[in-house]
Scaffold this motif. Structure first.
Motif, mmCIF file in Angstrom:
data_model
loop_
_atom_site.group_PDB
_atom_site.id
_atom_site.type_symbol
_atom_site.label_atom_id
_atom_site.label_comp_id
_atom_site.label_asym_id
_atom_site.label_seq_id
_atom_site.Cartn_x
_atom_site.Cartn_y
_atom_site.Cartn_z
ATOM 1 N N HIS A 7 -7.909 0.132 1.914
ATOM 2 C CA HIS A 7 -6.873 -0.880 1.731
ATOM 3 C C HIS A 7 -7.285 -1.978 0.757
ATOM 4 N N GLU A 12 -4.935 -2.669 -2.377
ATOM 5 C CA GLU A 12 -3.660 -3.374 -2.319
ATOM 6 C C GLU A 12 -3.571 -4.524 -3.314
ATOM 7 N N SER A 22 -0.407 -4.634 3.790
ATOM 8 C CA SER A 22 -0.356 -5.602 4.884
ATOM 9 C C SER A 22 0.881 -6.480 4.747
ATOM 10 N N GLU A 42 1.007 -9.622 4.828
ATOM 11 C CA GLU A 42 0.663 -10.757 3.972
ATOM 12 C C GLU A 42 0.740 -10.371 2.493
ATOM 13 N N ASN A 43 0.289 -9.168 2.157
ATOM 14 C CA ASN A 43 0.340 -8.733 0.763
ATOM 15 C C ASN A 43 1.766 -8.432 0.309
ATOM 16 N N HIS A 73 5.135 -6.681 10.027
ATOM 17 C CA HIS A 73 5.807 -6.218 8.810
ATOM 18 C C HIS A 73 7.290 -6.601 8.849
#
Length: 452
Positions: free
Chosen positions: A78, A81, A119, A121-122, A155
């Motif tokens: 990950h 990302e 994620s 946040e991303n 999410h």
């Protein structure tokens, strides 16, 4: 002995998310400079009145689903990302720097790959970065595709706060045998959980993606899947025909044998029974492969004649300009198509040179625009007309449609056709009657999946 309609019309054919279809693009006249001219023209014509759409391709998946035909990169790391998000934002900045004014966004769709690989946040970082260079239209619509196995409540909550109200969950089929064959093992509980979370949070359009014609799939599997789907009460769903194209997708679709895939009448039965069950439970057929309840915006758009189709599939509103961001994404200015580099390495390399990552495309001719309109009308409204309109090979097209009229697939007047109920499952074939590029140059190798 008379042949059946399935036997007669089950031929390889496009799904018509564009015309011309990608294998028939003429790259010889295309350039990034020409692409820039067309999207700026389209932007000037439509940004104020209808806004633009963005498709953002998020290509990473933790495992390979063997039924999938998307461009993806399989990884469990990950840490990829952040690099990818920064690349997409740079690509967006390159577009924004050429727009004559601030873009007004009507639609954003996050597709993949697996968008929920990223994620929450991303994803928030990505959307905020996009919106920092744009305005939202008053009637904007943001949507994303979620994998039931890794979509978290976070999410759904993060994206809801950013304005997302539509989510589509990939279900395919609930049979453990089918799931194992396609390497997509997810229990009903996971789908139920994310569906109920989305409803609690306030999503107004929840969709489930179902597929018929999968390896080892039996009629009882389709019935069971639709019964389970009914219990979760999504607002819309797709009921796709599995596209068996191992010659294109290589090892991914060779995890099972060709004879394991239902064909012809057996496959058609899966669709007919599934469609009957869906309609019995309040879902109305919308265009090709899609169903919606009356309260959903797609149903409303279809009945108001505003349904649109592009590389994102069906949308409930039309925008003339759609910009595709990310690896392999396809953009559409109405006057041209442009596709990004298909590998991460090439995509990153182009952006590092401060260049748009476009590597091929097609500039539509006047003839293309005429045929495109007819195919869009058929795919979105099941009818089209050509009053006082001339186009090459018109007599050949009309003759082919007359044959379809004899088979009760269409009803014709002097200058129009309407697809019948009997003809709706054959709408790809009806569109093929108008496909002049396909008529003039029949493929010498396998390009398309079967229409049935």
């Amino acid at each position: 002995m008379a042949i059946s309609l399935v036997q007669k019309y089950n031929v390889p054919g496009p799904r018509y998310t564009s015309y011309p279809t990608v294998p028939y693009w003429d790259d010889s006249q295309f350039s990034v400079a020409a692409w820039r001219d067309t999207y700026i023209r389209s932007f000037r014509e439509s940004n104020t009145s209808e806004g633009i759409s963005l498709y953002i391709h998020l290509p990473f998946c933790e495992s390979l689903c063997t039924f999938c035909g998307c461009h993806k990169r399989i990884t469990k790391r990950h840490d990829v990302e952040d690099t990818y998000i920064q690349a997409v934002l740079k690509e967006w900045a390159l577009y924004c720097d050429t727009f004559p004014e601030t873009p007004n966004i009507r639609e954003i769709h996050l597709g993949g790959g697996t968008p929920t690989f990223f994620s929450p946040e991303n994803l928030e970082l990505l959307i905020n970065g996009i919106l920092s260079r744009a305005n939202r239209m008053d009637n904007y619509e943001f949507s994303f595709e979620g994998h039931p196995n890794n979509t978290t409540r976070a999410h759904l909550e993060h994206l809801y706060k950013l304005g997302f109200r539509r989510v589509s969950f990939g279900v395919q089929d609930y049979s453990p045998v089918v799931q194992k064959a396609i390497h997509r093992e997810q229990p009903f509980h996971n789908v139920a959980k994310v569906t109920f979370w989305a409803k609690e949070i306030g999503y107004t359009s929840i969709s489930h993606d179902l597929v018929f014609g999968l390896p080892f799939q039996k009629l009882e599997d389709v019935i069971d899947t639709i019964e389970k789907t009914k219990s979760l009460a999504p607002h819309r769903l797709s009921f796709y025909s599995y596209a068996h194209v191992p010659w294109i997708k290589g090892t991914g679709q060779r995890g099972f044998k060709d004879e394991d895939v239902p064909k012809d009448q057996k496959k058609r039965q899966l669709y007919e029974v599934g469609k009957m069950m869906l309609e019995k439970n309040g879902f109305h057929e919308i265009g090709m492969d899609h169903f919606a309840i009356e309260e959903d915006s797609m149903y409303t758009a279809f009945h108001k004649g505003k349904l649109h189709r592009n590389f994102m599939g069906y949308t409930s509103s039309k925008t003339q300009l759609m910009i595709g961001l990310g690896m392999s994404s396809i953009s559409d200015s109405w006057y041209a198509f442009a596709q990004n580099e298909k590998t991460l390495e090439d995509y990153y390399a182009r952006l590092e040179q401060n260049e748009l990552a476009v590597f091929k495309g097609h500039l539509l001719t006047d003839e293309d625009l005429i045929i495109r309109r007819h195919i869009l009308n058929l795919m979105c409204r099941f009818q089209t007309s050509w009053t006082q309109e001339t186009f090459p090979e018109k007599d050949i097209i009309i003759a082919q449609l007359r044959e379809m009229e004899k088979d009760e697939l269409v009803v014709m007047t002097a200058d129009s056709i309407t697809v019948t109920e009997k003809g709706k499952p054959f709408v790809r074939n009806i569109c093929m009657a108008f496909d002049l590029r396909l008529k003039r140059k029949a493929p010498q190798t396998q390009l398309f999946s079967m229409t049935i």
